[in-house]
Design an enzyme around this catalytic site. Structure first.
Site, PDB file in Angstrom:
ATOM      1  N   ILE A  45      34.313  21.415  20.258  1.00  9.08           N
ATOM      2  CA  ILE A  45      34.503  22.155  21.493  1.00  9.08           C
ATOM      3  C   ILE A  45      35.323  23.415  21.206  1.00  9.08           C
ATOM      4  CG2 ILE A  45      36.616  20.913  22.113  1.00  9.08           C
ATOM      5  CD1 ILE A  45      35.766  21.120  25.037  1.00  9.08           C
TER       6      ILE A  45
ATOM      7  N   ASP B  80      26.039  11.044   6.412  1.00  6.83           N
ATOM      8  CA  ASP B  80      25.246   9.961   5.836  1.00  6.83           C
ATOM      9  C   ASP B  80      26.166   8.815   5.426  1.00  6.83           C
ATOM     10  OD1 ASP B  80      25.834   9.993   2.803  1.00  6.83           O
ATOM     11  OD2 ASP B  80      25.318  12.085   3.164  1.00  6.83           O
TER      12      ASP B  80
ATOM     13  N   HIS C 140      26.626   7.044   2.668  1.00  9.44           N
ATOM     14  CA  HIS C 140      27.370   7.127   1.406  1.00  9.44           C
ATOM     15  C   HIS C 140      28.669   7.907   1.604  1.00  9.44           C
ATOM     16  CE1 HIS C 140      28.615   8.079  -2.618  1.00  9.44           C
ATOM     17  NE2 HIS C 140      28.299   9.354  -2.485  1.00  9.44           N
TER      18      HIS C 140
ATOM     19  N   ARG D  37      40.489   6.825   4.780  1.00 12.59           N
ATOM     20  CA  ARG D  37      41.157   6.835   6.080  1.00 12.59           C
ATOM     21  C   ARG D  37      41.460   5.448   6.636  1.00 12.59           C
ATOM     22  NH1 ARG D  37      43.629  11.526   5.873  1.00 12.59           N
ATOM     23  NH2 ARG D  37      42.196  13.240   5.431  1.00 12.59           N
TER      24      ARG D  37
END
Length: 278
Positions: free
Chosen positions: A101, A189, A191, A200
């Site tokens: 945004i 994707d 992978h 993370r």
């Protein structure tokens, strides 16, 4: 190659999964699942296996041996809402496509992240970029949250005032805090998504982005359950050890001393503990 429909993924399409106070994760679209991975792999060496159990074994083999291209055949598109400071960490993962945004065209909502008391922490002494695990004393916690809210309220009132005076949106936004929520569409994707989740979901990552990562992990499991199970086993809860550490473990298995000094033993114990905690 047949079109892949995954029933468990279909059930959660466009469903919002809340994260933090105003954020969410939505699966907007997906291309393929476990079936697409094995279909792509079979192109390389023929028809191969057929049963679900054998397909899962094939996927596990591909992931364990770093045959990554079949996983790139699966693509997921998310609609994400997160604080800007989380988004700035997110965009460091460059193997994806995103559209965020724009505060130049849109009026940003008066929505900013405030951590809960349990999520507050003092600066860690042994980690320059993270917080200590111990909780903050109640009086200081209340003072901190009150201070954050006070500043956010003032800044957003100023933002609204500038807009009411017809100051350009691209200028009115510049004092908004990093806690302001932003939104994006993010396509990646499987992978490269697994690479994102490896980093993370790790305890070294900031707690707020971990919350998003684990929410996405649950969604990915609906799209490609066998691939996600292998990812959890071999990558997310797997460990990488040095040749010296491997030699030490071999010696221990033979009933001998490891040969590691105290610091090396502690480092290896920390690595091995990762395999039992997530």
């Amino acid at each position: 190659m047949a079109h892949c429909i995954v029933d468990s993924a279909e059930k959660i399409l466009d469903k919002s999964f809340p994260v933090l106070d105003y954020g969410f994760v939505r699966l907007v679209d997906y291309l393929g699942g476990d079936a697409r991975i094995v279909q792509a792999a079979r192109v390389s060496y023929g028809e191969g296996t057929k049963t679900v159990r054998e397909d899962a074994a094939l996927i596990d083999y591909l992931l364990r041996n770093d045959h990554t291209s079949p996983f790139e055949q699966v693509v997921l598109t998310f609609h994400l809402k997160m604080p800007i400071f989380v988004a700035r960490q997110w965009v460091r993962h460059r193997t994806a496509r995103m559209n965020e945004i724009s505060g130049r065209y849109s009026v940003l909502k008066n929505e900013a992240y405030i951590p809960t008391v349990s999520d507050l922490g003092l600066q860690a002494k042994n980690n320059k970029q993270g917080r200590a695990p111990a909780s903050v004393e109640q009086t200081l916690a209340e003072k901190t949250i009150s201070s954050m809210k006070e500043v956010q309220d003032y800044v957003f009132k100023n933002y609204d005032s500038l807009l009411n005076d017809n100051i350009a949106k691209e200028l009115a936004r510049i004092n908004l805090p990093l806690s302001t929520y932003t939104e994006m569409y993010w396509q990646i994707d499987l992978h490269n998504l697994f690479r994102f989740l490896k980093l993370r979901c790790d305890w070294h990552a900031q707690k707020e982005i971990r919350d998003y990562a684990f929410t996405i992990l649950d969604i990915v499991e609906k799209v490609a359950p066998s691939a996600t199970a292998s990812f959890k086993t071999h990558i997310l809860q797997g460990v990488s050890i040095s040749s010296r550490e491997a030699q030490a473990l071999s010696q221990v298995l033979e009933g001998k001393e490891s040969g590691l000094d105290e610091r090396e033993r502690e480092r290896l114990k920390e690595k091995l503990a990762k395999a039992t905690t997530l």
